[in-house]
Design a protein around this motif. Structure first.
Motif, PDB file in Angstrom:
ATOM      1  N   GLN A  23      26.529  80.217  49.516  1.00  0.00           N
ATOM      2  CA  GLN A  23      25.483  80.689  50.733  1.00  0.00           C
ATOM      3  C   GLN A  23      26.397  80.169  51.810  1.00  0.00           C
ATOM      4  O   GLN A  23      25.830  80.369  53.053  1.00  0.00           O
ATOM      5  N   GLY A  24      27.296  79.873  51.038  1.00  0.00           N
ATOM      6  CA  GLY A  24      29.044  79.494  52.637  1.00  0.00           C
ATOM      7  C   GLY A  24      30.055  78.658  52.534  1.00  0.00           C
ATOM      8  O   GLY A  24      29.767  78.873  50.684  1.00  0.00           O
ATOM      9  N   GLY A  25      30.646  77.932  52.599  1.00  0.00           N
ATOM     10  CA  GLY A  25      31.776  77.185  52.322  1.00  0.00           C
ATOM     11  C   GLY A  25      33.356  78.364  52.223  1.00  0.00           C
ATOM     12  O   GLY A  25      32.877  78.770  52.429  1.00  0.00           O
ATOM     13  N   TRP A  26      34.123  77.041  51.810  1.00  0.00           N
ATOM     14  CA  TRP A  26      35.310  78.446  51.141  1.00  0.00           C
ATOM     15  C   TRP A  26      35.724  78.024  49.637  1.00  0.00           C
ATOM     16  O   TRP A  26      36.589  78.127  48.972  1.00  0.00           O
ATOM     17  N   SER A  27      34.578  77.957  48.654  1.00  0.00           N
ATOM     18  CA  SER A  27      34.902  78.333  47.342  1.00  0.00           C
ATOM     19  C   SER A  27      33.367  78.427  46.159  1.00  0.00           C
ATOM     20  O   SER A  27      32.423  78.973  46.520  1.00  0.00           O
ATOM     21  N   LEU A  28      34.246  79.447  45.425  1.00  0.00           N
ATOM     22  CA  LEU A  28      33.295  80.523  44.053  1.00  0.00           C
ATOM     23  C   LEU A  28      33.453  79.570  42.804  1.00  0.00           C
ATOM     24  O   LEU A  28      34.320  78.231  42.704  1.00  0.00           O
ATOM     25  N   TRP A  29      31.858  78.483  42.225  1.00  0.00           N
ATOM     26  CA  TRP A  29      32.224  77.761  41.126  1.00  0.00           C
ATOM     27  C   TRP A  29      31.494  79.603  40.075  1.00  0.00           C
ATOM     28  O   TRP A  29      30.335  79.560  39.755  1.00  0.00           O
ATOM     29  N   ALA A  30      32.880  79.175  38.920  1.00  0.00           N
ATOM     30  CA  ALA A  30      32.513  80.136  38.459  1.00  0.00           C
ATOM     31  C   ALA A  30      32.071  79.194  36.483  1.00  0.00           C
ATOM     32  O   ALA A  30      33.173  78.789  36.796  1.00  0.00           O
ATOM     33  N   GLU A  31      31.604  79.961  36.292  1.00  0.00           N
ATOM     34  CA  GLU A  31      30.932  79.304  34.850  1.00  0.00           C
ATOM     35  C   GLU A  31      31.312  80.362  33.770  1.00  0.00           C
ATOM     36  O   GLU A  31      30.797  81.576  33.811  1.00  0.00           O
ATOM     37  N   LEU A  32      31.746  79.251  32.954  1.00  0.00           N
ATOM     38  CA  LEU A  32      32.558  80.115  31.319  1.00  0.00           C
ATOM     39  C   LEU A  32      31.744  80.263  30.465  1.00  0.00           C
ATOM     40  O   LEU A  32      30.799  79.318  30.668  1.00  0.00           O
ATOM     41  N   PRO A  33      31.589  81.427  29.851  1.00  0.00           N
ATOM     42  CA  PRO A  33      30.574  81.716  28.996  1.00  0.00           C
ATOM     43  C   PRO A  33      30.927  80.784  27.559  1.00  0.00           C
ATOM     44  O   PRO A  33      31.760  80.101  27.551  1.00  0.00           O
ATOM     45  N   PRO A  34      29.718  80.082  27.318  1.00  0.00           N
ATOM     46  CA  PRO A  34      29.903  78.871  26.897  1.00  0.00           C
ATOM     47  C   PRO A  34      30.234  79.313  25.317  1.00  0.00           C
ATOM     48  O   PRO A  34      30.514  78.194  24.709  1.00  0.00           O
ATOM     49  N   ASP A  35      30.006  80.153  24.615  1.00  0.00           N
ATOM     50  CA  ASP A  35      30.004  80.043  23.202  1.00  0.00           C
ATOM     51  C   ASP A  35      32.164  81.054  22.940  1.00  0.00           C
ATOM     52  O   ASP A  35      32.256  81.105  22.155  1.00  0.00           O
ATOM     53  N   ALA A  36      32.423  81.148  24.238  1.00  0.00           N
ATOM     54  CA  ALA A  36      33.307  81.564  24.114  1.00  0.00           C
ATOM     55  C   ALA A  36      34.462  79.998  24.072  1.00  0.00           C
ATOM     56  O   ALA A  36      35.328  80.132  23.557  1.00  0.00           O
ATOM     57  N   GLY A  37      34.363  78.910  24.066  1.00  0.00           N
ATOM     58  CA  GLY A  37      35.279  78.071  23.705  1.00  0.00           C
ATOM     59  C   GLY A  37      36.074  77.477  24.335  1.00  0.00           C
ATOM     60  O   GLY A  37      37.169  76.722  24.100  1.00  0.00           O
ATOM     61  N   VAL A  38      35.994  77.820  25.335  1.00  0.00           N
ATOM     62  CA  VAL A  38      36.849  77.573  26.671  1.00  0.00           C
ATOM     63  C   VAL A  38      36.233  76.661  27.794  1.00  0.00           C
ATOM     64  O   VAL A  38      35.102  76.995  28.071  1.00  0.00           O
ATOM     65  N   ASP A  39      37.391  75.154  27.791  1.00  0.00           N
ATOM     66  CA  ASP A  39      36.557  74.984  29.054  1.00  0.00           C
ATOM     67  C   ASP A  39      37.653  74.529  29.913  1.00  0.00           C
ATOM     68  O   ASP A  39      38.027  75.354  30.531  1.00  0.00           O
ATOM     69  N   GLY A  40      37.122  74.367  31.391  1.00  0.00           N
ATOM     70  CA  GLY A  40      37.654  74.143  32.470  1.00  0.00           C
ATOM     71  C   GLY A  40      39.094  73.689  32.828  1.00  0.00           C
ATOM     72  O   GLY A  40      40.110  74.302  33.522  1.00  0.00           O
ATOM     73  N   ASP A  41      38.735  72.068  31.724  1.00  0.00           N
ATOM     74  CA  ASP A  41      40.382  71.985  31.797  1.00  0.00           C
ATOM     75  C   ASP A  41      41.468  73.169  31.286  1.00  0.00           C
ATOM     76  O   ASP A  41      42.530  73.016  31.628  1.00  0.00           O
ATOM     77  N   ALA A  42      40.940  73.803  29.711  1.00  0.00           N
ATOM     78  CA  ALA A  42      41.693  74.112  29.733  1.00  0.00           C
ATOM     79  C   ALA A  42      42.504  75.863  30.304  1.00  0.00           C
ATOM     80  O   ALA A  42      43.077  75.837  30.001  1.00  0.00           O
ATOM     81  N   LEU A  43      41.287  75.673  31.252  1.00  0.00           N
ATOM     82  CA  LEU A  43      41.369  77.472  31.923  1.00  0.00           C
ATOM     83  C   LEU A  43      42.253  76.701  32.718  1.00  0.00           C
ATOM     84  O   LEU A  43      43.243  77.539  33.120  1.00  0.00           O
ATOM     85  N   THR A  44      42.635  76.012  33.644  1.00  0.00           N
ATOM     86  CA  THR A  44      42.881  75.657  34.798  1.00  0.00           C
ATOM     87  C   THR A  44      44.828  75.023  34.210  1.00  0.00           C
ATOM     88  O   THR A  44      45.005  75.671  35.257  1.00  0.00           O
ATOM     89  N   ALA A  45      45.229  74.638  33.041  1.00  0.00           N
ATOM     90  CA  ALA A  45      46.334  74.886  32.706  1.00  0.00           C
ATOM     91  C   ALA A  45      46.650  76.062  31.820  1.00  0.00           C
ATOM     92  O   ALA A  45      47.869  76.323  33.562  1.00  0.00           O
ATOM     93  N   ALA A  46      45.761  76.466  31.757  1.00  0.00           N
ATOM     94  CA  ALA A  46      46.743  77.902  31.792  1.00  0.00           C
ATOM     95  C   ALA A  46      46.731  78.947  32.518  1.00  0.00           C
ATOM     96  O   ALA A  46      47.999  79.548  32.755  1.00  0.00           O
ATOM     97  N   ALA A  47      45.842  78.713  33.854  1.00  0.00           N
ATOM     98  CA  ALA A  47      46.101  79.016  35.051  1.00  0.00           C
ATOM     99  C   ALA A  47      47.584  79.096  35.482  1.00  0.00           C
ATOM    100  O   ALA A  47      47.752  79.575  36.104  1.00  0.00           O
ATOM    101  N   ALA A  48      47.459  77.709  35.771  1.00  0.00           N
ATOM    102  CA  ALA A  48      48.481  76.747  36.275  1.00  0.00           C
ATOM    103  C   ALA A  48      49.771  77.946  35.388  1.00  0.00           C
ATOM    104  O   ALA A  48      50.933  77.767  36.268  1.00  0.00           O
ATOM    105  N   ARG A  49      49.713  77.937  34.295  1.00  0.00           N
ATOM    106  CA  ARG A  49      51.181  78.605  33.456  1.00  0.00           C
ATOM    107  C   ARG A  49      50.980  79.808  33.953  1.00  0.00           C
ATOM    108  O   ARG A  49      52.557  80.549  34.243  1.00  0.00           O
ATOM    109  N   HIS A  50      50.086  80.723  33.968  1.00  0.00           N
ATOM    110  CA  HIS A  50      49.782  81.878  34.655  1.00  0.00           C
ATOM    111  C   HIS A  50      50.793  82.054  36.341  1.00  0.00           C
ATOM    112  O   HIS A  50      50.343  83.509  36.905  1.00  0.00           O
ATOM    113  N   GLY A  51      50.759  80.924  36.802  1.00  0.00           N
ATOM    114  CA  GLY A  51      51.137  80.730  38.173  1.00  0.00           C
ATOM    115  C   GLY A  51      50.136  81.241  39.454  1.00  0.00           C
ATOM    116  O   GLY A  51      49.752  81.417  40.410  1.00  0.00           O
TER     117      GLY A  51
END
Length: 466
Positions: free
Chosen positions: A392-420
């Motif tokens: 409804q406003g602000g500067w960010s999106l909250w993206a919820e990952l599919p629970p059955d993927a077995g990936v949490d936000g910490d792992a994705l954040t680290a992988a994203a950093a590797r991809h720049g």
């Protein structure tokens, strides 16, 4: 995902750190430990980690030795290398705001989708002030712990126009909204005292509460905000130091507390004599216009925190807190002891911005809405498995990952950093830093960078959840 794979993902692009290879690996491991996610965990055997990282066993052996020297791990025969409990008060500075670490080592090639604050652009870059303008507005020496009287008058007038009936002596000027929260925390949150918060919530507030010795406790909520029955259950069990809310425009989700739910929350606060902190730093960025303030409903127990940083530019570092006169006087005395008062030049710029703040708000909301829709569309096209509700406003999106993927936000954040591309892990926004299958993605960047960021996030996701 195995624990070994999860750990290597958390290390991120550790080879890009400065120093010798051993020091780079030791520093990366220390950073993961200090975030609190490995308390009591046994680290992989040297040979296994070396194989996973593509380094010699000696490199891992010496890196573990560096961790022992820092008293971050224990090594015992037949027990391996075990991480010590860091504890809430033992975290390294900034661990609740990991997205700010990049500011210490800027990289022009990276896409920053972590810091949710507007750039210095044409909407505010033309603001110019001269120190001489302060001559008639402040004492000759320039010290004023409560803030420039003219600015406090302007803020009180603006709050009154918004329905608050505020006066200048009920306003304290601070170095951004974050300092306002810092002062409130220092005054009202003691060691081991619970603080009621949303989940997720603003990570900077969590860190302030914890550093003061407090215990942030999550109160359940839904799309309409914090639930009154969940808050009642908590308050029936224990005494709470304060209730921290972002009712007008929540960070990181961009939601608002429904108007019909607010009276029940305030009635509970009154019944338990509970102080309420209303963080309104993002309220002017609500796409359909600001909602009425909680403070207007309960002025005797609500402290309203505001800021120009999210609307104009974070480099201004101008915020404020509005509350009962006696409380403001106590906060001003504490600020005087800490820094003697905020800088005058920033206050002069804020005073000028407030003269036409409605025009700025319309332009900034239009910009934020367009960039939000652009990034949300790019992500939906590339990663349809993610759930991203329209904020409804602000500067960010909250993206919820599919629970059955077995990936949490910490792992994705680290992988994203590797991809720049930099984003913020969901765990930073939750009390206790529990693992969360979500990330926060900021969208103040221009649209071409948002597209590039979405491409890199898609590549990171494909790496972890093919």
């Amino acid at each position: 995902m195995s624990e070994l794979t999860r750990l290597t993902a958390q290390l991120g692009d550790w080879r890009q750190r400065p120093g010798a290879l051993v020091e780079r690996l030791a520093d990366a491991l220390a950073a993961v430990i200090e975030r609190g996610g490995l308390d009591g965990v046994r680290l992989p055997a040297e040979r296994r980690l070396a194989s996973e990282l593509g380094v010699s066993r000696a490199t891992v052996v010496h890196a573990y030795a560096r961790l022992r020297e820092r008293r971050l791990v224990l090594s015992r025969e037949r027990s391996g290398t075990v991480v010590r409990s860091v504890g809430r008060r033992g975290r390294a500075p900034g661990t609740q705001l990991p997205q700010l670490h990049r500011l210490l080592a800027p990289d022009a090639e990276r896409v920053d989708l972590a810091v949710a604050a507007p750039p210095l652009d044409e909407l505010v870059a033309g603001i110019a002030v001269e120190l001489g303008e302060a001559a008639e507005l402040v004492q000759p020496h320039g010290y004023d712990p409560q803030g420039m009287p003219a600015l406090r008058e302007a803020i009180a007038e603006r709050l009154t126009r918004d329905g608050l009936d505020a006066r200048a002596d009920e306003v304290l000027i601070t170095s951004g909204a974050h300092e306002a929260l810092n002062l409130i925390t220092a005054l009202f949150v003691g060691r081991s005292q619970p603080v009621a918060v949303d989940a997720p919530t603003y990570p900077g507030a969590l860190e302030l509460f914890e550093r003061a010795g407090g215990r942030p406790l999550t109160v359940a909520g839904d799309a309409a905000g914090m639930r009154a029955d969940a808050l009642a259950a908590l308050l029936d069990r224990q005494v709470v130091a304060l209730l921290y809310l972002m009712p007008g425009c929540h960070s990181p989700t961009g939601r608002s507390i429904a108007l019909g739910r607010r009276p029940a929350l305030l009635e509970l606060a009154a019944r338990h004599d509970l102080l309420v902190v209303e963080d309104a730093a993002l309220d002017k960025l609500r796409f359909d216009g600001p909602l009425p303030s909680l403070r207007a409903l309960a002025p005797e127990r609500v402290l309203r925190v505001g800021s120009l940083d999210k609307l104009a530019w974070a480099g201004l570092r101008v915020g404020w807190v509005c509350g009962p006169r006696a409380t403001i006087a106590r906060l001003a005395a504490l600020k005087a002891a800490r820094d003697l008062g905020s800088g005058i030049l920033g206050q002069l710029a804020a005073l000028r911005l407030l003269r036409d703040v409605d025009t700025l708000r319309v332009a900034r909301v239009e910009q934020a809405r367009a960039r939000m829709e652009h990034l949300r569309g790019e992500l939906a096209a590339r990663i349809p498995a993610w759930r991203i509700d329209r904020p409804q406003g602000g500067w960010s999106l909250w993206a919820e990952l599919p629970p059955d993927a077995g990936v949490d936000g910490d792992a994705l954040t680290a992988a994203a950093a590797r991809h720049g591309v930099d984003v913020a892990a969901g765990s930073a926004h939750v009390a206790g830093r529990e693992r969360v299958s979500a990330i926060r993605i900021a969208y103040p960047a221009p649209e071409p960078l948002l597209t590039k960021g979405a491409e890199r996030l898609a590549a990171a996701w494909a790496e972890l959840a093919p």
